[in-house]
Design an enzyme around this catalytic site. Sequence first.
Site, PDB file in Angstrom:
ATOM      1  N   SER A  46       0.825  -1.210   0.000  1.00  0.00           N
ATOM      2  CA  SER A  46       0.000   0.000   0.000  1.00  0.00           C
ATOM      3  C   SER A  46       0.867   1.271   0.000  1.00  0.00           C
ATOM      4  O   SER A  46       1.624   1.488  -0.937  1.00  0.00           O
ATOM      5  CB  SER A  46      -0.958  -0.063   1.187  1.00  0.00           C
ATOM      6  OG  SER A  46      -1.927   0.929   1.092  1.00  0.00           O
ATOM      7  N   HIS A  59      -7.964  -5.295   0.550  1.00  0.00           N
ATOM      8  CA  HIS A  59      -6.712  -4.587   0.847  1.00  0.00           C
ATOM      9  C   HIS A  59      -5.914  -5.231   1.983  1.00  0.00           C
ATOM     10  O   HIS A  59      -4.768  -5.632   1.804  1.00  0.00           O
ATOM     11  CB  HIS A  59      -7.048  -3.133   1.189  1.00  0.00           C
ATOM     12  CG  HIS A  59      -5.894  -2.194   1.041  1.00  0.00           C
ATOM     13  ND1 HIS A  59      -5.292  -1.943  -0.175  1.00  0.00           N
ATOM     14  CD2 HIS A  59      -5.217  -1.445   1.939  1.00  0.00           C
ATOM     15  CE1 HIS A  59      -4.302  -1.070  -0.002  1.00  0.00           C
ATOM     16  NE2 HIS A  59      -4.234  -0.757   1.276  1.00  0.00           N
TER      17      HIS A  59
END
Length: 421
Positions: free
Chosen positions: A191, A396
């Site tokens: 990320s 995620h």
Amino acid sequence: MKMLGIVLLSCVAVVAGGRSPHADYIEKLIKTNAFGARVSDNIIEDATLDLPDLVRKYNYPFEEHFVTTEDGYILGVHRIPHGRSSNNIPGERPVVFLMHGLLSSSAEHVIPGPGSGLAYLLADEGYDVWMGNARGTYYSRRHLNLNPDALFNVDFWQFSFDEIGNKDLPAMIDYVLMHAGKSALHYIGFSQGTTVFFVMCSLQPQYNDKIISMHALAPVAYMAYNKSPIFLALAPVSKEIANIASQIGIGEFLPNREIYTWAGQALCMDGMILQPICSSILFLIGGWNEDQHNATMLPVVFGHIPAGASVMQFAHFGQSIADKEFRRFDFGTLQNLLRYGTAIPPRYDLSKVVAPAFFHYSESDPLAEVEDVYRLFRELGRPMEKIRVPDSNFSHLDFLWGIDAKDLVYDRLINLLRMMD
Ligand SMILES: *[C@@H]1O[C@H](CO)[C@@H](O)[C@H](O)[C@H]1NC(C)=O
Ligand SMILES: *[C@@H]1O[C@H](CO)[C@@H](O)[C@H](O)[C@H]1NC(C)=O
């Protein structure tokens, strides 16, 4: 913006005030710090131990190093130099450098424990594993002369992911290479850990030569299609939020405080009625998928995360969403002219990112939507391969803590490292 703490605290208040059947139990928890027999001691211990003790508890070697950046931040850099006993043979080990995501720290790849956490898996596979910690996070909250906790002074917190990529990463990578006696390393980012890599290699292209291969887990740079509710809420006010926050003396967003560790233990344990709320908070922040979500691990997650970030980091991501571009921080016209020589901040030149880059992405990641990921991949100087996670529901945070992260992502990643060695 102490959202998490406030939500958790109000839950305690509601439950205690409403005399629910669990009130006595929670009161007992608070008073005696004694937890239900159902909960493994391991979970409590893993939530409270700092990384050095946590890693050593599982019999892995651990080293903590400190690196000072050109602008005075003192960063904690963590190392697991090799695997457990059977793998404890001296010899040449390729270096892998792991960089964490927003609000997180080097703990993220250790939280799931041996056999599941990426840092342990890599050490067991024969790699010399180093983990960075961005300025402002739990292990990097020090500066030669600025104080992160100063009242009405946010100087310490005047940075966004631009500085993390432009200053922290080069300092840490140079240190690691020097210490390990190597000229190049593998880089794995999750990320924001990918964002800062693109920042570094575009602003300081000489660092491309120090990268054998780059692996982006949930790559984030363009955020035009971002679907995370928290970031969408921030985007429209991102230009103002940093200013307002600094005027009222707030520079830090969601710092790591004992309250989260405590709340994580008291409220997120297996068997607690409030555990779904803990799960929801994580879902709002990062997104996870039901099939991959291991709620048992939540107290450990909240024991280590949030690990702190600056308001400006959030503002910068908000700007990316509002702008649909990947630019340097927008300080407003006047400041931009002074700093960059242009009224609008310059775009990061992605064609200068020529380190061989592998993308690991998912079809249902709200923070790394496929359209944004593909655009980023196309614009890089040397994109190698885009690898879609073979589970269309993978989200995620599943890249870190998904029950099947090893089977679906890490095994493949480790094969690619071998191929590039
Ligand atoms: C969930 O996490 C706990 C604690 O880390 C672990 O013991 C357990 O094996 C995990 N469950 C699965 C299905 O991976
Ligand atoms: C994805 O989630 C949907 C809805 O929960 C489910 O029906 C489907 O089977 C899941 N797909 C996979 C590959 O697990």
